[in-house]
Design a protein around this motif. Sequence first.
Motif: not given
Length: 485
Positions: A304-312, A351-355, A431-437, A477-485
């Motif tokens: 699941g971690a390799d499949g993509g990074h959850a938004q948030g 990164t998402a809370d659960f990640e 995997a989770l840390v790399t996907q979060a940059g 601005q990133d936090l505002l965009r993430s909350s909208r997504e």
Amino acid sequence: MSLLRARLSRLPLRVRLVAGFSAATLVVLLAAGTFVYWRVAYALDRGLDTELAQAGQTLDQLVEADGTVSDPSAAEATGVAWQVLDADGVVLAHGGPARTAALVGTGQLERVGATPRTVNVGDFLPVSDKPYRLRLLRTSASPDHVLVVGVRRDHRDEALRELLLQLTLAGIGALVITGLVGDRLARAALSPVERYRRRAAAIAAGNAELRLDVPPQRDDEITRLGHTFNDMLSTLEGALDRERQFVSEASHELRTPITLLTSRIQLALRRPRTQAEHEHILTELMIDLDRLARLAEQLLQVGGADGGHAQGSCDLVTVTSRVIDQRRLAEPAQAGTVTVTLPSTELAVPTADFEAERVLTNLLDNAATHGDPPFEVTVDEPVPGWARLTVTDAGRGMPPALLDGATQRFARADEARTRPGSGLGLALVEALVTQAGGELRLCHDGHHASHGQPAPVECTHGAAMTVTVLLPTPGPQDLLRSSRE
């Protein structure tokens, strides 16, 4: 229109390109030819109109009130055809090539006002035997009479017909040439696409090591498309290799517990046993099944971690505090082995809370399995724009040779193979840390290994086994965009 568009869309791209190019050329040629024809016709008509105006001025002075001409010889000297008509179209006087038959009808006469009118009689195509350009004006001697002055248009019409023929021939020739040139250009432009298609078909047939043949000295849209496809093929090949490796390693890791379960069951069925013996065997089987279930769950988490990074985004401080409190409630005897240092302010990470909770849980489980207490968990902001999570234990740590490959799936030290675990925890964290940059660091006794995106943060910890997670802190601005997504 939709049916025509559907039929055109089924034509080959080369045909559509040539047809479009030819249609555009035809429009340009028609516009240019029309403009040239109009300018030439205007120039020729202007010369005729000048001659008509001069002759009409001379004749108007010779026409009497009864419609006769005072000086017929002077009128003939103008060299034009002329007639004087009454309101009913009756010829009162005439001269030059004009005869007793009126050159114009009564309808044209009724439209003559104070301003002279110029009309053409005789067809341009097909060729008329009496083509005239006429000037109609009311005579100054009698407004009821109309003076008609005309010159033949033979030379003018012949010049225009010749011009029209030449323009038509030139236009047809230009269309043929542009069609041939357009076809050659379309073939040349699309030949790399066809070559790419054949190579892609060969790759799809099983030759995965092939790549599109892109000329290195060119840089256009087709070559950039080829480079993009080659990069995509390399990425897909790498992903397939990783999946094959993952399946192979997972099969290897799952084979051992499944074999043990099969052997235990076969051993239990060899002879009759008492109820207590059966219960003891079932208890052992339950332990093995629990281990197998945990291994399968970790495999799913890594996939699941390799499949993509959850938004948030989440607050790393809140997540860390919650995870530590849950572990202390679940294992009260181990509560004193963990010390936590948290900042007083929030630290938002992309990164998402659960990640984030999964990252910290895996690090704590890994430290508890392979390290020794006491354990230290620290969250801080070492430099602006970066959040740091460190987990330190007092165990023997990892060998220097294992630090670089510790995040690979199923990677374990030789002495750790007798302990619980599957070697997937750090792979999931990376995997989770790399996907979060972010960056994951494994450090022990002066040896450091970095995984993910390098962060501008120095290692300031001691020689104990330390796992550091560095995550960027997004701006407002990133936090505002993430909350909208």
